[in-house]
Motif scaffolding. Structure first.
Motif, PDB file in Angstrom:
ATOM      1  N   LEU A  24      22.888  75.574   3.784  1.00 50.11           N
ATOM      2  CA  LEU A  24      24.153  76.307   3.726  1.00 50.11           C
ATOM      3  C   LEU A  24      24.832  76.455   5.090  1.00 50.11           C
ATOM      4  O   LEU A  24      25.877  77.087   5.185  1.00 50.11           O
ATOM      5  CB  LEU A  24      23.920  77.699   3.128  1.00 50.11           C
ATOM      6  CG  LEU A  24      23.432  77.726   1.691  1.00 50.11           C
ATOM      7  CD1 LEU A  24      23.170  79.147   1.250  1.00 50.11           C
ATOM      8  CD2 LEU A  24      24.425  77.049   0.775  1.00 50.11           C
ATOM      9  N   GLN A  25      24.266  75.879   6.125  1.00 45.74           N
ATOM     10  CA  GLN A  25      24.789  76.037   7.479  1.00 45.74           C
ATOM     11  C   GLN A  25      26.221  75.537   7.619  1.00 45.74           C
ATOM     12  O   GLN A  25      27.048  76.169   8.269  1.00 45.74           O
ATOM     13  CB  GLN A  25      23.882  75.293   8.450  1.00 45.74           C
ATOM     14  CG  GLN A  25      24.350  75.301   9.869  1.00 45.74           C
ATOM     15  CD  GLN A  25      23.408  74.522  10.758  1.00 45.74           C
ATOM     16  OE1 GLN A  25      22.270  74.291  10.402  1.00 45.74           O
ATOM     17  NE2 GLN A  25      23.884  74.103  11.903  1.00 45.74           N
TER      18      GLN A  25
ATOM     19  N   PRO B  26      32.705  79.490   1.606  1.00 47.81           N
ATOM     20  CA  PRO B  26      31.880  80.103   2.660  1.00 47.81           C
ATOM     21  C   PRO B  26      31.378  81.497   2.297  1.00 47.81           C
ATOM     22  O   PRO B  26      30.225  81.836   2.572  1.00 47.81           O
ATOM     23  CB  PRO B  26      32.816  80.159   3.865  1.00 47.81           C
ATOM     24  CG  PRO B  26      33.834  79.114   3.612  1.00 47.81           C
ATOM     25  CD  PRO B  26      33.995  79.059   2.136  1.00 47.81           C
TER      26      PRO B  26
ATOM     27  N   PHE C  19      18.944  78.119   4.707  1.00 47.23           N
ATOM     28  CA  PHE C  19      19.930  78.280   5.775  1.00 47.23           C
ATOM     29  C   PHE C  19      20.413  76.924   6.281  1.00 47.23           C
ATOM     30  O   PHE C  19      21.599  76.741   6.544  1.00 47.23           O
ATOM     31  CB  PHE C  19      19.348  79.089   6.934  1.00 47.23           C
ATOM     32  CG  PHE C  19      20.303  79.245   8.071  1.00 47.23           C
ATOM     33  CD1 PHE C  19      21.334  80.166   8.004  1.00 47.23           C
ATOM     34  CD2 PHE C  19      20.190  78.458   9.202  1.00 47.23           C
ATOM     35  CE1 PHE C  19      22.232  80.300   9.038  1.00 47.23           C
ATOM     36  CE2 PHE C  19      21.074  78.587  10.240  1.00 47.23           C
ATOM     37  CZ  PHE C  19      22.104  79.514  10.169  1.00 47.23           C
TER      38      PHE C  19
ATOM     39  N   LEU D 238      28.643  78.107   6.394  1.00 45.94           N
ATOM     40  CA  LEU D 238      28.742  79.243   7.291  1.00 45.94           C
ATOM     41  C   LEU D 238      29.629  78.929   8.481  1.00 45.94           C
ATOM     42  O   LEU D 238      30.497  79.718   8.866  1.00 45.94           O
ATOM     43  CB  LEU D 238      27.362  79.661   7.767  1.00 45.94           C
ATOM     44  CG  LEU D 238      26.381  80.113   6.696  1.00 45.94           C
ATOM     45  CD1 LEU D 238      24.992  80.320   7.271  1.00 45.94           C
ATOM     46  CD2 LEU D 238      26.862  81.378   6.042  1.00 45.94           C
TER      47      LEU D 238
ATOM     48  N   GLY E 243      33.289  78.738   7.390  1.00 46.81           N
ATOM     49  CA  GLY E 243      33.886  80.046   7.209  1.00 46.81           C
ATOM     50  C   GLY E 243      34.203  80.726   8.532  1.00 46.81           C
ATOM     51  O   GLY E 243      35.246  81.376   8.676  1.00 46.81           O
ATOM     52  N   LEU E 244      33.331  80.581   9.512  1.00 48.65           N
ATOM     53  CA  LEU E 244      33.587  81.182  10.829  1.00 48.65           C
ATOM     54  C   LEU E 244      34.735  80.500  11.538  1.00 48.65           C
ATOM     55  O   LEU E 244      35.585  81.147  12.147  1.00 48.65           O
ATOM     56  CB  LEU E 244      32.325  81.099  11.680  1.00 48.65           C
ATOM     57  CG  LEU E 244      31.175  81.987  11.261  1.00 48.65           C
ATOM     58  CD1 LEU E 244      29.936  81.671  12.086  1.00 48.65           C
ATOM     59  CD2 LEU E 244      31.545  83.448  11.409  1.00 48.65           C
TER      60      LEU E 244
ATOM     61  N   LEU F 249      22.981  83.344   0.336  1.00 48.76           N
ATOM     62  CA  LEU F 249      21.906  83.356   1.320  1.00 48.76           C
ATOM     63  C   LEU F 249      21.346  84.757   1.503  1.00 48.76           C
ATOM     64  O   LEU F 249      20.129  84.954   1.511  1.00 48.76           O
ATOM     65  CB  LEU F 249      22.413  82.808   2.652  1.00 48.76           C
ATOM     66  CG  LEU F 249      21.412  82.771   3.800  1.00 48.76           C
ATOM     67  CD1 LEU F 249      20.280  81.807   3.487  1.00 48.76           C
ATOM     68  CD2 LEU F 249      22.098  82.377   5.087  1.00 48.76           C
TER      69      LEU F 249
ATOM     70  N   VAL G  34      27.381  82.628   1.962  1.00 49.64           N
ATOM     71  CA  VAL G  34      26.791  83.746   2.701  1.00 49.64           C
ATOM     72  C   VAL G  34      26.195  84.767   1.737  1.00 49.64           C
ATOM     73  O   VAL G  34      25.084  85.257   1.947  1.00 49.64           O
ATOM     74  CB  VAL G  34      27.845  84.399   3.619  1.00 49.64           C
ATOM     75  CG1 VAL G  34      27.347  85.710   4.181  1.00 49.64           C
ATOM     76  CG2 VAL G  34      28.216  83.463   4.737  1.00 49.64           C
TER      77      VAL G  34
END
Length: 104
Positions: A89-90, A21, A86, A93, A96-97, A28, A25
């Motif tokens: 790679l969503q 992740p 994006f 992300l 990771g969150l 990106l 980020v």
């Protein structure tokens, strides 16, 4: 090391999946910064055929006449690669969150 793995295997099987992740980020943000670079490209580029797209968009707006329709269409075209990256790679992300929010 106790289980018989080498350092490259530890990196590939443990560290890299945990860092995926953060790598997504960073990639990106780096792409967005390079893609939307305006100041350095407008200073160092001398030949109009080599201008980046954001620098080329400034020719649609000037002091005497502004072509806002072409500027808006060009702005949408400039943002499409960033949106596509994006979307790709969503999932990293969100992973990771969500992994940082839950213990255990």
């Amino acid at each position: 090391m106790l289980e018989g793995t080498s350092r490259p295997q530890i990196f590939r099987k443990i560290i890299l999946p945990l860092a995926r992740p953060a790598i997504a980020v960073t990639g990106l943000f780096s792409f967005m910064t390079a893609w939307n670079e305006f100041i350095l490209a407008s200073i160092f580029m001398d030949d109009e055929s080599l201008y980046t797209v954001p620098v080329g968009l400034r020719f649609f707006v000037n002091d005497y006449a502004s072509e806002w329709d072409f500027f808006a269409a060009g702005s949408i075209l400039v943002s499409l690669p960033v949106i596509a990256l994006f979307i790709v790679l969503q999932r990293f992300l969100v992973l990771g969150l969500s992994s940082g929010a839950v213990k255990g």
